[in-house]
Design an enzyme around this catalytic site. Structure first.
Site, short mmCIF file in Angstrom:
data_model
loop_
_atom_site.label_atom_id
_atom_site.label_comp_id
_atom_site.label_asym_id
_atom_site.label_seq_id
_atom_site.Cartn_x
_atom_site.Cartn_y
_atom_site.Cartn_z
N GLY A 195 2.87 2.19 10.78
CA GLY A 195 3.85 3.27 10.65
C GLY A 195 4.60 3.60 11.92
O GLY A 195 5.28 4.61 12.00
N GLY A 214 5.09 1.29 4.57
CA GLY A 214 6.42 1.88 4.37
C GLY A 214 7.41 0.97 3.64
O GLY A 214 8.12 1.41 2.73
N GLU A 260 -5.19 -4.88 10.52
CA GLU A 260 -4.14 -3.90 10.77
C GLU A 260 -4.41 -3.16 12.07
O GLU A 260 -5.18 -2.20 12.10
CB GLU A 260 -4.12 -2.87 9.62
CG GLU A 260 -3.83 -3.46 8.26
CD GLU A 260 -3.25 -2.41 7.30
OE1 GLU A 260 -2.20 -2.69 6.73
OE2 GLU A 260 -3.83 -1.34 7.16
N SER A 320 3.70 -2.29 10.19
CA SER A 320 5.16 -2.37 10.34
C SER A 320 5.75 -3.73 9.92
O SER A 320 6.68 -4.22 10.54
CB SER A 320 5.58 -2.03 11.78
OG SER A 320 5.17 -0.71 12.11
N ASN A 340 0.88 -1.17 0.00
CA ASN A 340 0.00 0.00 0.00
C ASN A 340 0.91 1.21 0.00
O ASN A 340 1.51 1.55 1.02
CB ASN A 340 -0.89 -0.02 1.26
CG ASN A 340 -1.71 1.25 1.41
OD1 ASN A 340 -1.76 2.07 0.50
ND2 ASN A 340 -2.33 1.41 2.57
N TRP A 341 1.03 1.84 -1.17
CA TRP A 341 1.96 2.97 -1.28
C TRP A 341 1.45 4.23 -0.61
O TRP A 341 2.18 5.20 -0.47
CB TRP A 341 2.23 3.26 -2.77
CG TRP A 341 3.17 2.30 -3.42
CD1 TRP A 341 3.85 1.29 -2.81
CD2 TRP A 341 3.55 2.28 -4.80
NE1 TRP A 341 4.63 0.63 -3.74
CE2 TRP A 341 4.46 1.22 -4.96
CE3 TRP A 341 3.20 3.04 -5.92
CZ2 TRP A 341 5.04 0.91 -6.20
CZ3 TRP A 341 3.77 2.74 -7.14
CH2 TRP A 341 4.68 1.68 -7.28
N LYS A 342 0.17 4.25 -0.23
CA LYS A 342 -0.44 5.44 0.36
C LYS A 342 -0.19 6.63 -0.58
O LYS A 342 -0.17 6.44 -1.79
CB LYS A 342 0.08 5.66 1.79
CG LYS A 342 -0.08 4.38 2.62
CD LYS A 342 0.14 4.56 4.09
CE LYS A 342 -0.09 3.21 4.79
NZ LYS A 342 0.07 3.27 6.23
N HIS A 375 -9.39 1.42 4.87
CA HIS A 375 -8.12 1.54 5.58
C HIS A 375 -8.32 2.46 6.79
O HIS A 375 -9.09 3.41 6.73
CB HIS A 375 -7.04 2.11 4.66
CG HIS A 375 -5.67 2.01 5.25
ND1 HIS A 375 -5.21 2.91 6.19
CD2 HIS A 375 -4.68 1.10 5.08
CE1 HIS A 375 -3.99 2.56 6.56
NE2 HIS A 375 -3.64 1.47 5.91
N GLU A 399 -6.64 4.77 7.95
CA GLU A 399 -6.38 6.19 7.68
C GLU A 399 -7.60 6.85 7.03
O GLU A 399 -7.88 8.02 7.26
CB GLU A 399 -5.12 6.33 6.80
CG GLU A 399 -3.86 6.07 7.62
CD GLU A 399 -2.70 5.51 6.83
OE1 GLU A 399 -2.71 5.57 5.59
OE2 GLU A 399 -1.76 4.99 7.48
P1 13P Z 1 3.21 0.29 7.64
O1 13P Z 1 3.67 -0.99 7.01
O2 13P Z 1 3.98 1.50 7.14
O3 13P Z 1 3.15 0.19 9.12
O4 13P Z 1 1.72 0.55 7.14
C1 13P Z 1 0.80 -0.48 7.22
C2 13P Z 1 -0.39 -0.12 6.44
O5 13P Z 1 -1.12 0.80 6.81
C3 13P Z 1 -0.67 -0.85 5.21
O6 13P Z 1 -1.95 -0.59 4.74
#
Ligand code: 13P
Length: 248
Positions: free
Chosen positions: A172, A234, A166, A212, A9-11, A94, A96
């Site tokens: 993150g 990430g 998650e 993570s 997931n590149w966000k 997600h 976020e």
């Molecule tokens: P990280 O791997 O950066 O913790 O993010 C996880 C995530 O939100 C994947 O959707």
């Protein structure tokens, strides 16, 4: 036997030229994996990513979609639009998006239904906050989120839904859930699905862990009985690191 799916997931990262270079670099590194490899990229990268990933084993997904087919929803993108450029997967709900963009269990459910309507495979995120975990209600929260997300879906659709567990406190932050905690939470989600849709369906649903995940912890997570891969934030932004997770 469930297959393992590793999705990046590149966000809100990566410009089209970076996406193209990334996929060109990743292609030889993951070509022999038995795992399914997905990159969920920003809307502006989708078209380039799909062209670059043609004739590879890398699949492309979006990170969100609207639940309506079309209309006066400025700035939104529909499932039909994604399908029209051959997007295959879409992340829905997600944390976020739940946190910053008012996504609710109800909109998540509507989006999943619309995704299926257009032949997209949803990757549905559930997860508890740190406060909820400390209060001892994590399991209740994630199983309820799962139940509401899947409400009204056919057995076939439930089977084809990918769930990503998650825990919000692990996203993150560098803090990963222990492999036992992650496995227990995922098992609780699977048991909930079994209660509603039956054990056979529950046993076929792919449930990923996210939060993570990196090359140094992927293998131990993947060895757990109920963890069917990862949704990686990430660590999915570097082809070499991401390939090591895919191949873990
Ligand atoms: P990280 O791997 O950066 O913790 O993010 C996880 C995530 O939100 C994947 O959707």
């Amino acid at each position: 036997m469930r297959k393992r799916i590793v999705a990046g997931n590149w966000k809100m990262n990566m410009l089209p030229n970076e996406a193209i270079h990334f996929i060109e670099e990743l292609t030889p590194l993951v070509k022999d994996t038995k795992n399914e490899v997905i990159l969920c990229v920003p809307y502006t990268d989708l078209f380039y990513a799909i062209l670059t990933a043609q004739n590879t084993n890398i699949k492309i997904g979006a990170q969100n979609m609207h639940f309506e087919d079309k209309g006066a929803y400025t700035g939104e993108v529909s499932g039909e639009m994604l399908k029209s450029i051959n997007v295959e997967y879409v992340i829905i709900g997600h944390s976020e998006r739940r946190q910053y963009f008012n996504e609710t269990d109800e909109t998540v459910n509507k989006k999943i239904k619309s995704a299926f309507k257009y032949g997209l495979k949803p990757i549905v995120c559930v997860g508890e906050t740190l406060e909820q975990r400390e209060e001892g209600i994590a399991e209740e929260v994630i199983t309820k989120q799962t139940e509401l997300a899947l409400a009204g879906l056919s057995d076939e659709q439930v089977k084809n839904t990918i769930i990503a567990y998650e825990p919000i406190w692990a996203i993150g932050t560098g803090k990963t859930a222990t492999k036992e905690d992650a496995n227990n939470s995922i098992r609780a989600i699977r048991n909930k699905i079994a209660k509603i849709y039956g054990q056979i369906i529950a046993d076929s649903v792919i449930i990923q862990y996210g939060g993570s995940v990196k090359s140094s912890n992927a293998k131990e997570l993947f060895e757990m009985s109920d963890i069917d891969g990862a949704l990686v934030g990430g660590a999915s932004l570097k082809a070499d690191e991401f390939s090591k997770i895919v191949n873990a």
